[in-house]
Design an enzyme around this catalytic site. Structure first.
Site, PDB file in Angstrom:
ATOM      1  CG  ASP A 239       7.907   3.702   1.286  1.00  0.00           C
ATOM      2  OD1 ASP A 239       7.622   3.553   2.490  1.00  0.00           O
ATOM      3  OD2 ASP A 239       8.122   2.748   0.517  1.00  0.00           O
TER       4      ASP A 239
ATOM      5  CD  GLU B 169       0.135   0.061  18.945  1.00  0.00           C
ATOM      6  OE1 GLU B 169       1.204   0.560  19.336  1.00  0.00           O
ATOM      7  OE2 GLU B 169      -0.851  -0.148  19.683  1.00  0.00           O
TER       8      GLU B 169
ATOM      9  CG  HIS C 153      -2.823   2.582  -1.950  1.00  0.00           C
ATOM     10  ND1 HIS C 153      -2.784   2.429  -0.577  1.00  0.00           N
ATOM     11  CD2 HIS C 153      -3.955   1.950  -2.359  1.00  0.00           C
ATOM     12  CE1 HIS C 153      -3.856   1.746  -0.180  1.00  0.00           C
ATOM     13  NE2 HIS C 153      -4.575   1.433  -1.249  1.00  0.00           N
TER      14      HIS C 153
ATOM     15  CD  GLN D 259      -2.524  -1.137   2.717  1.00  0.00           C
ATOM     16  OE1 GLN D 259      -3.588  -0.535   2.861  1.00  0.00           O
ATOM     17  NE2 GLN D 259      -1.926  -1.762   3.709  1.00  0.00           N
TER      18      GLN D 259
ATOM     19  N   GLY E 233       2.495  -4.354   9.057  1.00  0.00           N
ATOM     20  CA  GLY E 233       2.599  -2.900   9.195  1.00  0.00           C
ATOM     21  C   GLY E 233       1.453  -2.134   8.592  1.00  0.00           C
ATOM     22  CB  THR E 234      -1.422  -2.516   6.847  1.00  0.00           C
ATOM     23  OG1 THR E 234      -2.561  -1.748   6.417  1.00  0.00           O
ATOM     24  CG2 THR E 234      -1.793  -3.979   6.919  1.00  0.00           C
ATOM     25  CB  SER E 235      -4.129   0.774  10.511  1.00  0.00           C
ATOM     26  OG  SER E 235      -4.396   1.400   9.254  1.00  0.00           O
TER      27      SER E 235
ATOM     28  CB  CYS F 234       0.851  17.747 -18.886  1.00  0.00           C
ATOM     29  SG  CYS F 234       1.044  16.533 -20.204  1.00  0.00           S
TER      30      CYS F 234
END
Ligand code: BV8
Length: 247
Positions: free
Chosen positions: A104, A214, A119, A101, A186-188, A146
């Site tokens: 980076d 978490e 994404h 997702q 590492g994703t909520s 553009c």
């Protein structure tokens, strides 16, 4: 952290492994997660508000400045042990699919091949009208246009309310359905449709592993919730499963 023996055995026997990552895998590279409190100038903005077509058309300069800030942050970051462990895991299993997702580009910089970017990516921008991709990132602080039609350029990312790239989503769904082992790292697990992938995997009989310090809405459904940072758990899991793995 003890890696359950049952999981190690599943991994050793797995023909197909699929991995979904979120912003948390880049946290140990110093890149704030999507829902971390933003810092400095951006502290007062809600990322969910900025990552929308409405925000862009209302104030393209603000949205471009935000993405330039994030691109600056990520360009200074280095892949961490979690990214690198996934590169090695891909060498150890017959069929490995990495779905992210994140925008980076750290998986690619770590050496992962064929990353499915659900994404989009900060590495690219595109014409906001013609959708044509412009490799690289427009220089200068102003509003980039553009080179073909003069319209505004936009970052090549998927904003809230926009459809994901159809090919990427199809490939991700196929990998989730076919997986013997599916990792969500590492994703909520809050953002649709990426958040459906681990459930697809579960429904199709995969062993699902969550790596996150978490709990998330997914935690109670997974087979193996591994609580802790990806940069520590992934190398440990890799070496417990394949003792001769590198690094
Ligand atoms: C779509 C790119 C349809 C841009 C992003 C109501 C209910 C359900 C759904 C919806 C709803 N209202 C609207 C929707 C749909 C919406 C959605 O899901 N909203 C949510 C918020 C409710 N989804 C969409 O709009 C999607 N499109 O549905 O289109 C459609 C179909 C056809 C035609 C037209 C439209 C588009 C979603 C994509 C949005 N773009 N990013 C950018 O980055 O700027 S999403 C954004 O959130 C991030 O980029 C990231 O990709 C995504 C998920 O965030 P995470 O990666 O999970 O990061 P987060 O900070 O949340 O969590 C980090 C986790 O890491 C935490 O759990 C933390 O504990 C953990 N962690 C921290 N440190 C570590 C760690 N883990 C491991 N190790 C560590 N060291």
């Amino acid at each position: 952290m003890i890696i359950p023996t049952e999981l190690i055995n599943h991994l050793r026997q797995a023909g197909r492994v699929a991995v979904l990552t979120g912003a948390g895998i880049s946290a140990e590279s110093g890149v704030p997660t999507f829902r971390d409190a933003q810092t400095g100038l951006w502290a007062r903005y809600d990322p969910q508000e900025l990552a929308t077509p409405q925000a862009f058309y209302r104030n393209p300069q603000l949205v471009w400045d935000w993405y330039r800030w994030r691109r600056e942050l990520t360009s200074q970051a280095a892949p961490n042990a979690g990214h690198l462990a996934l590169v090695e895991m891909a060498r150890r299993v017959p069929h490995f699919t990495l779905i992210t997702q994140n925008v980076d580009g750290l998986h690619q910089r770590a050496g992962s091949q064929e990353v499915i970017e659900l994404h989009g990516s900060l590495a690219r921008s595109r014409c906001a009208v013609e959708d044509v991709l412009i490799e690289g990132w427009p220089a200068g602080p102003g509003l980039p246009t553009c080179p073909r039609c003069g319209s505004l350029l936009r970052p090549d990312v998927v904003w809230f309310g926009e459809a994901l790239p159809a090919g990427a989503l199809k490939a991700a769904n196929n990998a989730a359905r076919a997986a013997d082992v599916f990792f969500t790292i590492g994703t909520s697990a809050l953002v649709y449709p990426a958040s459906e992938l681990p459930l697809e995997a579960l429904e199709h009989g995969a062993t699902v592993v969550e790596i996150n310090p978490e709990r998330t809405p997914l935690t109670r459904y997974v087979n193996f919730p591994l609580t802790g940072p990806a940069g520590e758990i992934l190398p440990l899991l890799l070496h417990e499963t394949w003792p001769d793995a590198q690094p």
